[in-house]
Design an enzyme around this catalytic site. Structure first.
Site, PDB file in Angstrom:
ATOM      1  N   ASP A  60      15.977  51.459  38.088  1.00 31.98           N
ATOM      2  CA  ASP A  60      14.572  51.854  37.863  1.00 31.98           C
ATOM      3  C   ASP A  60      14.001  51.229  36.595  1.00 31.98           C
ATOM      4  O   ASP A  60      12.915  50.663  36.608  1.00 31.98           O
ATOM      5  CB  ASP A  60      14.346  53.381  37.951  1.00 31.98           C
ATOM      6  CG  ASP A  60      15.169  54.233  37.016  1.00 31.98           C
ATOM      7  OD1 ASP A  60      15.997  53.681  36.263  1.00 31.98           O
ATOM      8  OD2 ASP A  60      14.968  55.466  37.037  1.00 31.98           O
ATOM      9  N   ALA A  84      24.972  68.060  36.060  1.00 31.71           N
ATOM     10  CA  ALA A  84      25.855  67.399  37.032  1.00 31.71           C
ATOM     11  C   ALA A  84      25.296  66.050  37.483  1.00 31.71           C
ATOM     12  O   ALA A  84      25.870  65.387  38.335  1.00 31.71           O
ATOM     13  CB  ALA A  84      26.073  68.303  38.241  1.00 31.71           C
ATOM     14  N   GLY A  85      24.157  65.645  36.928  1.00 30.45           N
ATOM     15  CA  GLY A  85      23.564  64.369  37.346  1.00 30.45           C
ATOM     16  C   GLY A  85      22.745  64.501  38.613  1.00 30.45           C
ATOM     17  O   GLY A  85      22.516  63.525  39.321  1.00 30.45           O
ATOM     18  N   SER A  92      16.553  68.552  35.457  1.00 27.74           N
ATOM     19  CA  SER A  92      15.425  68.501  34.506  1.00 27.74           C
ATOM     20  C   SER A  92      14.174  67.923  35.157  1.00 27.74           C
ATOM     21  O   SER A  92      13.069  68.445  34.943  1.00 27.74           O
ATOM     22  CB  SER A  92      15.790  67.754  33.230  1.00 27.74           C
ATOM     23  OG  SER A  92      16.485  66.590  33.517  1.00 27.74           O
ATOM     24  N   ASP A  94      13.852  59.821  39.119  1.00 27.74           N
ATOM     25  CA  ASP A  94      14.120  61.239  39.388  1.00 27.74           C
ATOM     26  C   ASP A  94      12.825  62.010  39.621  1.00 27.74           C
ATOM     27  O   ASP A  94      12.734  62.843  40.535  1.00 27.74           O
ATOM     28  CB  ASP A  94      14.905  61.865  38.220  1.00 27.74           C
ATOM     29  CG  ASP A  94      16.149  61.063  37.883  1.00 27.74           C
ATOM     30  OD1 ASP A  94      16.615  60.295  38.744  1.00 27.74           O
ATOM     31  OD2 ASP A  94      16.646  61.190  36.744  1.00 27.74           O
TER      32      ASP A  94
HETATM   33  C1  GLA Z   1      19.364  58.764  35.200  1.00 29.69           C
HETATM   34  C2  GLA Z   1      17.913  58.464  34.856  1.00 29.69           C
HETATM   35  C3  GLA Z   1      17.253  57.667  35.984  1.00 29.69           C
HETATM   36  C4  GLA Z   1      18.082  56.443  36.368  1.00 29.69           C
HETATM   37  C5  GLA Z   1      19.536  56.833  36.608  1.00 29.69           C
HETATM   38  C6  GLA Z   1      20.434  55.649  36.867  1.00 29.69           C
HETATM   39  O1  GLA Z   1      19.410  59.644  36.301  1.00 29.69           O
HETATM   40  O2  GLA Z   1      17.211  59.656  34.646  1.00 29.69           O
HETATM   41  O3  GLA Z   1      15.943  57.301  35.584  1.00 29.69           O
HETATM   42  O4  GLA Z   1      17.979  55.437  35.402  1.00 29.69           O
HETATM   43  O5  GLA Z   1      20.065  57.567  35.508  1.00 29.69           O
HETATM   44  O6  GLA Z   1      20.115  55.051  38.086  1.00 29.69           O
END
Ligand code: GLA
Length: 411
Positions: free
Chosen positions: A50, A136-137, A141, A185
């Site tokens: 991104d 956890a990714g 947020s 996101d």
């Molecule tokens: C995090 C960031 C996103 C993106 C990902 C990796 O989630 O918030 O904007 O850069 O890492 O793809």
């Protein structure tokens, strides 16, 4: 030793809405006028693209942050979190961080971003609750930012373009919370469509829903596939410093390549192709060449993935996921021993079409495309085994592809 616990099916949406409305009423002495809900996301492919202005392909998942709200006649905002059993209040003319109540900064940040964009906001009472695992990714947020934006929008009688809304969420995170994320996101939380992934061009911000062959999708047909997210249980210790470092490395690589590629402008690694790298790669130090190679090849994989999905070639799509993991591990260097183990166990498991780390890396989750009848074996062969080998609390979530931001009105 950890257990291969499954968080199970999320509570039904109706049940959560009812509980949240009840909590709002007992807290603020009146019913909420509506609930804004925004989902977490899992990225299928297009990792770390991104901020390089390439394409990404996230999916909104059936776990969300909900904000029940009613407007106030004054300019005060009162927040109550059911999960943290904490409250926080501020005035719209004086928005600062609250170090005692960090979750409130996401709401404060979007109020500030809306105000700076020239929108007139009304005050708000709001009760918040979420079931996106935090840290956890899975972008809890961004879900909170986008749900809070939906609440302010409705309470203040605004009508925001969904793309602008996502940009305001990103602005809140970059400028107020202080995390240098890209736009993926927030776009996923704002714009996704159930049963689909969201293909986003992170330069033009054009987007398109791509049907997924999942068992429970309207477009799923007979493909009988499931999206399984496996959480390594490792919270992302190095994340912020390494994320910022990768961003700088990509920018530097783009500058060096721009100087070498004379025939057209290069403003981001998005503008660089495999032939450019073959010809001008020696103008980069070895680690920057690796970063650039990941970006260039990952961009190609995203476009090939979309083609494969459209053609119903789920095997080819699965191969792209596996190649993406290897590239993130070897060239972008954002994997970890735990994420590698989860991916390798999945690759060896029957009925798994593809598996890779998802999100920023350094911990968090993998995403796997699994045949529906192989999901139980995945729990045993991948997640339970991972727990035994590492002693960590691995978990798995079988995800549906959900809608982006939604407003639920009562009565
Ligand atoms: C995090 C960031 C996103 C993106 C990902 C990796 O989630 O918030 O904007 O850069 O890492 O793809």
């Amino acid at each position: 030793m950890g257990g291969a616990e499954d968080l199970g099916a999320p509570a039904s949406q109706e049940e959560r809405l009812r509980r949240l409305a009840g909590a709002f009423e007992s807290r603020f002495g009146r019913p909420p006028s509506a609930v804004a809900a925004a989902p977490g996301r899992v990225n299928l492919i297009g990792e770390h693209l991104d901020y390089n202005e390439g394409h990404v392909l996230p999916v909104a998942i059936d776990r969300s942050v909900m904000v029940a709200f009613a407007s106030r006649p004054d300019r005060r905002v009162r927040l109550y979190s059911l999960d943290f059993e904490q409250e926080s209040a501020f005035h719209l003319d004086e928005i600062e961080k609250d170090p005692e109540v960090p979750w409130s900064d996401y709401v404060r940040g979007v109020a500030r971003a809306l105000r700076e964009a020239g929108h007139r906001l009304s005050g708000l009472d709001a009760a918040l609750q979420g079931d996106v695992p935090v840290g956890a990714g899975l972008s809890s947020s961004a879900a909170l930012e986008v749900a809070a934006l939906g609440a302010f929008e409705a309470a203040s009688g605004l009508r925001l373009d969904r793309r602008d809304l996502a940009l305001l969420g990103q602005r809140a995170e970059n400028c107020f919370v202080g995390v240098a994320c890209g736009i993926m996101d927030q776009m996923a939380a704002a714009l996704s469509r159930a049963g689909h992934a969201l293909l986003i061009d992170c330069r033009s911000l054009e987007y398109e829903a791509v049907p997924l062959p999942l068992e429970d999708s309207p477009s799923g047909g007979g493909a009988g596939l499931r999206l399984v997210v496996a959480d390594s249980g490792v919270r992302r210790a190095l994340l912020e410093s390494q994320y910022n470092l990768r961003r700088q490395e990509c920018q530097r690589a783009a500058e060096l390549l721009a100087a070498a590629i004379a025939d057209r402008p290069v403003t981001a690694l998005r503008d660089v192709g495999a032939e450019d790298l073959a010809r001008h790669g020696d103008s980069l130090p070895p680690n920057l060449l690796k970063r650039a190679r990941h970006v260039v090849e990952e961009e190609r994989r995203v476009l090939l993935s979309v083609e494969a999905l459209r053609a119903g070639d789920v095997e080819a799509f699965g191969e792209m996921l596996n190649a993406s993991h290897r590239s993130l591990r070897d060239d972008y260097e954002v994997s970890s021993p735990e994420l590698d183990l989860l991916a390798e166990l999945a690759w060896a498991q029957a009925g798994v079409l593809g598996s890779r780390l998802t999100g920023a890396g350094f911990g968090g989750c993998t995403v796997s495309l699994v045949r529906a009848e192989a999901v139980e074996a995945f729990r045993e062969g991948v997640v339970a085994r991972y727990c035994v080998e590492t002693g960590r609390e691995g978990r798995m979530y079988v995800c549906r592809a959900a809608d982006g931001l939604r407003l639920h009105r009562f009565g």
